[in-house]
Design a protein around this motif. Sequence first.
Motif, PDB file in Angstrom:
ATOM      1  N   LEU A 148       0.858  -1.171   0.000  1.00 14.96           N
ATOM      2  CA  LEU A 148       0.000   0.000   0.000  1.00 14.96           C
ATOM      3  C   LEU A 148       0.899   1.227   0.000  1.00 14.96           C
ATOM      4  N   SER A 149       0.823   2.020  -1.044  1.00 14.00           N
ATOM      5  CA  SER A 149       1.564   3.279  -1.111  1.00 14.00           C
ATOM      6  C   SER A 149       0.574   4.390  -0.782  1.00 14.00           C
ATOM      7  N   VAL A 150       0.869   5.145   0.279  1.00 14.81           N
ATOM      8  CA  VAL A 150      -0.073   6.116   0.832  1.00 14.81           C
ATOM      9  C   VAL A 150       0.552   7.507   0.821  1.00 14.81           C
ATOM     10  N   HIS A 151      -0.173   8.471   0.283  1.00 13.79           N
ATOM     11  CA  HIS A 151       0.273   9.863   0.404  1.00 13.79           C
ATOM     12  C   HIS A 151      -0.923  10.772   0.603  1.00 13.79           C
ATOM     13  N   ARG A 152      -0.648  11.924   1.184  1.00 14.07           N
ATOM     14  CA  ARG A 152      -1.696  12.933   1.367  1.00 14.07           C
ATOM     15  C   ARG A 152      -2.008  13.568   0.018  1.00 14.07           C
ATOM     16  N   CYS A 153      -3.218  14.023  -0.136  1.00 15.40           N
ATOM     17  CA  CYS A 153      -3.642  14.712  -1.361  1.00 15.40           C
ATOM     18  C   CYS A 153      -3.602  16.216  -1.137  1.00 15.40           C
ATOM     19  N   ALA A 154      -2.454  16.664  -0.670  1.00  8.50           N
ATOM     20  CA  ALA A 154      -2.264  18.087  -0.411  1.00  8.50           C
ATOM     21  C   ALA A 154      -0.805  18.432  -0.681  1.00  8.50           C
ATOM     22  N   LYS A 209       2.311  16.945   1.102  1.00  5.77           N
ATOM     23  CA  LYS A 209       2.316  17.259   2.530  1.00  5.77           C
ATOM     24  C   LYS A 209       2.730  16.021   3.317  1.00  5.77           C
ATOM     25  N   ASP A 210       3.573  16.213   4.312  1.00  4.79           N
ATOM     26  CA  ASP A 210       4.129  15.126   5.118  1.00  4.79           C
ATOM     27  C   ASP A 210       3.294  14.930   6.376  1.00  4.79           C
ATOM     28  N   GLY A 211       3.698  13.970   7.184  1.00  6.00           N
ATOM     29  CA  GLY A 211       3.101  13.792   8.497  1.00  6.00           C
ATOM     30  C   GLY A 211       1.994  12.767   8.553  1.00  6.00           C
ATOM     31  N   ILE A 212       2.228  11.571   8.036  1.00  8.91           N
ATOM     32  CA  ILE A 212       1.249  10.491   8.140  1.00  8.91           C
ATOM     33  C   ILE A 212       1.662   9.644   9.336  1.00  8.91           C
ATOM     34  N   SER A 213       0.855   9.660  10.374  1.00  2.38           N
ATOM     35  CA  SER A 213       1.199   8.971  11.622  1.00  2.38           C
ATOM     36  C   SER A 213       0.917   7.473  11.551  1.00  2.38           C
ATOM     37  N   TRP A 214       1.425   6.761  12.563  1.00  3.88           N
ATOM     38  CA  TRP A 214       1.139   5.332  12.690  1.00  3.88           C
ATOM     39  C   TRP A 214      -0.366   5.128  12.793  1.00  3.88           C
ATOM     40  N   ARG A 248       4.300   6.864   2.152  1.00  2.00           N
ATOM     41  CA  ARG A 248       4.574   5.770   3.077  1.00  2.00           C
ATOM     42  C   ARG A 248       4.145   4.474   2.406  1.00  2.00           C
ATOM     43  N   HIS A 249       4.913   3.414   2.627  1.00  2.00           N
ATOM     44  CA  HIS A 249       4.626   2.121   2.024  1.00  2.00           C
ATOM     45  C   HIS A 249       4.408   1.083   3.111  1.00  2.00           C
TER      46      HIS A 249
END
Length: 154
Positions: free
Chosen positions: A77-83, A92-97, A131-132
Amino acid sequence: MRERWQTPRPARSETLNPSRAALKMMEQENKLYPATAFVDVPRVEWPANPPSGLIRALRSRDFMVQVYEEEGGILRLSVHRCAYDGATGRWKDGISWDDLQHIKTLVGYGNMPAVEIYPPIADEVNVANIRHLFILPKAPAFMWTKRRDHDRPA
């Protein structure tokens, strides 16, 4: 005494450079998606030549998740914010656990174990704030669980 960071931090990739119109369009598009759920992005909206292994793409108001098939029954799963973060020129950074665990559940893998990989420096790829999570077909022996944690020393 050794310095904490003797190796310089890796260079970041080229920055994104969206136009004002593209940023406005992205903000408007984000509003079309639910804030608390994910929806599948229809294949007709994928790029003409999607990345190898891509089997699914999902969106919410705040996140994009791409699901890739990897070897050995593993999914990524590749996850990123849409901002966009104008200060850094990146997503935009900052994807928490907590965010990742919740996203994993919302896209259908809440009952599966997952890991993140931190590669050796020579293999580091830092192209975006993505994040992966690697969804594993079975739990690794080293995984902590509520059932086993009571046996671990404090």
